[in-house]
Design an enzyme around this catalytic site. Sequence first.
Site, PDB file in Angstrom:
ATOM      1  N   GLY A 181       0.819  -1.214   0.000  1.00  0.00           N
ATOM      2  CA  GLY A 181       0.000   0.000   0.000  1.00  0.00           C
ATOM      3  C   GLY A 181       0.848   1.257   0.000  1.00  0.00           C
ATOM      4  O   GLY A 181       0.591   2.211  -0.739  1.00  0.00           O
ATOM      5  N   ASP A 182       1.885   1.269   0.828  1.00  0.00           N
ATOM      6  CA  ASP A 182       2.826   2.393   0.845  1.00  0.00           C
ATOM      7  C   ASP A 182       3.595   2.483  -0.465  1.00  0.00           C
ATOM      8  O   ASP A 182       3.749   3.568  -1.048  1.00  0.00           O
ATOM      9  CB  ASP A 182       3.829   2.222   1.983  1.00  0.00           C
ATOM     10  CG  ASP A 182       3.233   2.522   3.344  1.00  0.00           C
ATOM     11  OD1 ASP A 182       2.288   3.318   3.405  1.00  0.00           O
ATOM     12  OD2 ASP A 182       3.717   1.965   4.336  1.00  0.00           O
ATOM     13  N   LEU A 183       4.107   1.344  -0.924  1.00  0.00           N
ATOM     14  CA  LEU A 183       4.987   1.354  -2.090  1.00  0.00           C
ATOM     15  C   LEU A 183       4.232   1.724  -3.365  1.00  0.00           C
ATOM     16  O   LEU A 183       4.769   2.428  -4.227  1.00  0.00           O
ATOM     17  CB  LEU A 183       5.657  -0.012  -2.243  1.00  0.00           C
ATOM     18  CG  LEU A 183       6.434  -0.501  -1.010  1.00  0.00           C
ATOM     19  CD1 LEU A 183       7.061  -1.857  -1.263  1.00  0.00           C
ATOM     20  CD2 LEU A 183       7.494   0.506  -0.597  1.00  0.00           C
ATOM     21  N   THR A 198       3.748   5.371  -3.358  1.00  0.00           N
ATOM     22  CA  THR A 198       5.019   6.016  -3.700  1.00  0.00           C
ATOM     23  C   THR A 198       5.167   6.160  -5.204  1.00  0.00           C
ATOM     24  O   THR A 198       5.505   7.238  -5.719  1.00  0.00           O
ATOM     25  CB  THR A 198       6.199   5.185  -3.148  1.00  0.00           C
ATOM     26  OG1 THR A 198       6.265   5.328  -1.738  1.00  0.00           O
ATOM     27  CG2 THR A 198       7.516   5.651  -3.742  1.00  0.00           C
ATOM     28  N   GLN A 215      -3.512   5.807  -0.933  1.00  0.00           N
ATOM     29  CA  GLN A 215      -3.082   4.413  -0.868  1.00  0.00           C
ATOM     30  C   GLN A 215      -4.191   3.473  -1.347  1.00  0.00           C
ATOM     31  O   GLN A 215      -3.923   2.500  -2.061  1.00  0.00           O
ATOM     32  CB  GLN A 215      -2.689   4.051   0.566  1.00  0.00           C
ATOM     33  CG  GLN A 215      -1.412   4.707   1.060  1.00  0.00           C
ATOM     34  CD  GLN A 215      -1.185   4.408   2.529  1.00  0.00           C
ATOM     35  OE1 GLN A 215      -2.010   4.753   3.374  1.00  0.00           O
ATOM     36  NE2 GLN A 215      -0.078   3.769   2.837  1.00  0.00           N
TER      37      GLN A 215
END
Length: 415
Positions: free
Chosen positions: A185-187, A190, A217
Site C-alpha cells: 500500500g505504501d509502495l 510512492t 493508498q
Amino acid sequence: MSEVPASSDSATTSRGPLAGVVVLDVTRVVAGPFCSMILADLGATVIKIERPGDPDYARDFPPFLESENGDRFSAFFAQYNRNKLGLTLDLAVPEGKELLKRLVERADVLVENFRPGTMDKLGLGYEQLRQANARLVYTAISGFGQTGPYRRRPAFDNSAQAAGGLWSMNGNPDQPPTRVGTIIGDLAATMYAVIGTLAALRHAERTGEGQLVDVAQQDSVLSLTENAVVSYTVDGTIAKPLGNAHPFVRPYELYPCKDGYVFFGGYTDKFWRLTCAMFGEHDVAEDPEIDTMAKRFDPEVYERRVRPLLHRWMAGRTRAELEELAGDQVPLTAIKDIGDVVNDPHIKERDMIVDVEYPDFGTLQMFGQPVHLGATPADPRGLAPKLGEHNDLLLRGLAGLSEDQIAVLRSSGAV
C-alpha cells in the site's frame, strides 16, 4: 528551476535529470520518504524537514548500524532518506510556518503524507502555499485521498491493502485472506506519487502553474488488482484467494523441486512445446487432451493431466538445474529468498545492491535505483542526513537568512 545552495558538500551537488529541482520533504516513514528519495536519486535537491523534538520515527526502526562508541543509525531510515539534506523545523510555531513559506518561494515541489486537513489547520495547505509560489507542485500522499467520505480516516499500509481489495484476494483457497508480505500500500502510493509529481512538474515548467497531486493508498492498491474489477463488473465474479495460482492462466504458478520451488509460466502453445521437448517428452505436446492453451486452461484438465506432469518433471532436479535447463527458452525462475537475491550476479550487474559508506558506522548495503537512464543515470549512493545536519547550510544558502535571523529562529525553537 530553483537555485540550489552552493557548497562543497557532495549532498548539494545535484546531477541527473532533475538537477536544479528543489523538493521540500515533510513526510514520515515510507510512502512519502520513498517518493522524495526517488526524486533525490534522480538529481533533485531534497530537503528532509523534521520537527526538532519529534523527528521521523523511522529513525528508530531496525536494523541499525552501530559505531564503536555505541551510537546507532537506522538502516531502514537510511535506505529511504538517502541523498537528502536534513533540516529541523517546527511547523507548529509561527516562526516555523513563516520559514517554510520562505522555503516554498524557492522550491519546486513539496511532498507531505499527513492526514488530509492537517497541513490546512497549520495554515500550510496547498491553497495557502500556492499564494507564496504559484508554480509549486504540492504532492499529498494519504490513506484515502484529499476528497471523499473516508478522507480523514487514519491509515497504514494494511488499511490500504484491506480497503483496496488486495487483501481479500491474497492467500490460499478456503483459508482466511493473507496480507501481501510487503508494504504494498505504501509502495504503490510512492510510485504513483512520483509519476504524478513529475507530470505536474513538467506542466509547471511549461506554464508556470503548479497544482495539487492527490495520491491515495486505497486508490493505488485498487489499481494493482489486475483483472478483479472487470471480472466483477462484467461477470459478477468476486476475486478470492487462489494461493499461487493465476485466475485463469495455466500452468502459471509455483512448483516444488529437489531443493525448493520454482515459478514456471510456460502456458502458451509455443512454450508448452518447448517444455515438453526440454524434458524429453516430445509426444506430450501432441496429446489431444492437452495440446492447446485453451485445453490446458481448463481447471479439471490442468489438475488431472498438466500439474502431475510438471511435478514429475521437476521433482528430481534442483532449482539451479531447472534454470540451466530452461535457459532462455521458457519462463522458469527459481523462487529465491532475499539472501539469494542480494548475492545474485545479475542483480549485482544491474547495480541493484549498492554499498554506501557511513562515517563511524561502516558499509551499508541497500537496494539501488531501478530506473536506469542511459544519458543521465541516477545516483543511489548518497547518505541519509542526521537530524538537522544541514540546518546552517540551508538557512543561509536556500532561505538567505543572516546569522542574527538564524539565531532568532533557534531561540524560538523553530529550528
